[in-house]
Design an enzyme around this catalytic site. Structure first.
Site: not given
Ligand code: PLP
Length: 383
Positions: A71, A236, A324
């Site tokens: 993210t 950090t 998500c």
């Molecule tokens: N991008 C994609 C294609 C993902 O599948 C995900 C997580 O499900 C993310 C970004 C987000 O990654 P993170 O969970 O490390 O923030």
């Protein structure tokens, strides 16, 4: 019995990764910015991990910046490039099926004077290079297209798109959170300027990721403060997580081909088994250009959520789309973009397989799944 089939959401930390991390919590706890031995030790550990990540994508270690995950990498790439290059234009191009980390960042940028084109996909989830070419204007400064989709697994023609962008001097970013460590990636051959990765999809810890930024790309930082990560990401460093990420990458690199074979075999067994035992099954995503461990299907007359809950009671953990987005009852934006009617999009579920899954796991799912579908269809027929 417990069968975990949601590896696109997250993966268990590999015991070898955890073992590599533990000393950095217990004994080697130095701040990598300090000059004494304990700090230097942490610095060396970070640099080793950086080298492993760079090596896997054919980048140089100076082009890798640690972040808190996919993210943050996506946010930094899009906002960082957009705001630093305003004089070059105000137009971005992405696809309708990106992860929300990209889509919501694009919407934020739209509220700050940028224009975004969201490219459609075909019924298999592919973005067309012709559509990309047509969308480019002389104000386009960034193209962001994911390598493979987290819900349906469809793989995009990243190399062709990278070449199109490079030829026109447009920055090219790709979210490789679902492919890093699973498919070969070469940032030079693929003409990639920025690339996002995350550790917890490859048996590393959560809350750590990285952004590759090609040398020479102009980009603002998202976080301001200390001089860590060559002033591109203040704060950090999370040394144990970075060490774990490095170990996870080392293991992924060694096992990539073997794992691809293993996952493809189990995934196909699962799909063929389901098709043989249950009618009204359709595959969502590309039949061949797809992540080895991803299987997204629609089950006629059965809601994905109902299936998820019933399978959960039997110890089988799956997802109905993007983790998500769970908690929301909206149908998946990815499935709608494929052209699925709303009802069919709601009748979908995703199995995503991983390293520790076995043929016994698949056999167990193939006994439970048909029973659960039968029961749910009886209920839905009554109501
Ligand atoms: N991008 C994609 C294609 C993902 O599948 C995900 C997580 O499900 C993310 C970004 C987000 O990654 P993170 O969970 O490390 O923030």
């Amino acid at each position: 019995m417990q069968v975990y089939l949601d590896h696109n959401a997250t993966t268990p930390v590999d015991p070898r990764v955890l073992e590599a991390m533990l000393p950095y919590y217990r004994d080697k706890y130095g701040n990598a910015s300090t000059l004494y031995a304990l700090g230097r030790e942490a610095r060396v550990a970070i640099d080793n991990a950086r080298e492993r990540i760079a090596e896997l994508i054919h980048a140089s270690p100076q082009e890798i910046y640690f972040t808190s995950g996919g993210t943050e990498s996506d946010n930094t790439a899009l906002k960082g490039v957009a705001f630093a290059n305003r004089e070059r234009g105000n137009h971005l191009i992405t696809s309708q099926i990106e992860h929300s980390a990209v889509l919501d960042t694009c919407r934020y940028l739209e509220n700050h004077g940028f224009e975004v084109t969201y490219l459609p996909v075909d019924r298999f989830g592919k973005v067309s290079t012709e559509a990309l070419l047509k969308a480019i204007t002389d104000r386009t400064l960034l193209i962001s297209i994911m390598h493979a989709n987290n819900e349906i697994g469809t793989i995009q023609p990243i190399k062709e798109m990278g070449a199109i962008a490079r030829e026109r001097k447009i920055y090219f970013h790709t979210d490789t959170v679902q492919t890093f460590g699973k498919l070969p990636i070469d940032v030079k051959q693929m003409n990639i300027d920025l690339l996002s990765v995350s550790a917890h999809k490859i048996y590393g810890p959560k809350g750590i990721g990285a952004l590759y930024v090609r040398k020479g790309v102009k980009m603002d930082p998202l976080l301001h403060g200390g001089e860590q990560e060559r002033k591109r990401r203040a704060g950090t460093e999370n040394v144990p997580a970075i060490v774990g990420f490095g170990k996870a990458v080392e293991l992924a690199k060694k096992q990539m081909e073997e794992e691809t074979r293993h996952l493809t075999k189990l995934r196909d067994q699962l799909f063929e088994g389901i098709q043989a035992k249950v009618d009204g099954i359709t595959l969502n995503g590309h039949p061949t250009d797809r992540l080895p461990g991803t299987l997204n299907i629609s089950v006629r007359h059965v809601k994905g959520e109902a299936l998820l809950l019933q399978l959960d009671r039997k110890g089988i953990f799956i997802s109905t789309g993007s983790a998500c987005a769970s908690g929301s009852i909206e149908p998946s934006h990815v499935l709608l973009a494929l052209g699925l009617p709303e009802a069919e999009a709601r009748n979908s579920l995703r199995f995503s397989l991983g390293r520790e899954n076995t043929e016994e796991d698949i056999a167990y799912v193939l006994t439970v799944f048909p029973e659960v579908v039968k029961k749910l269809r009886e209920v839905s027929a009554l109501t």
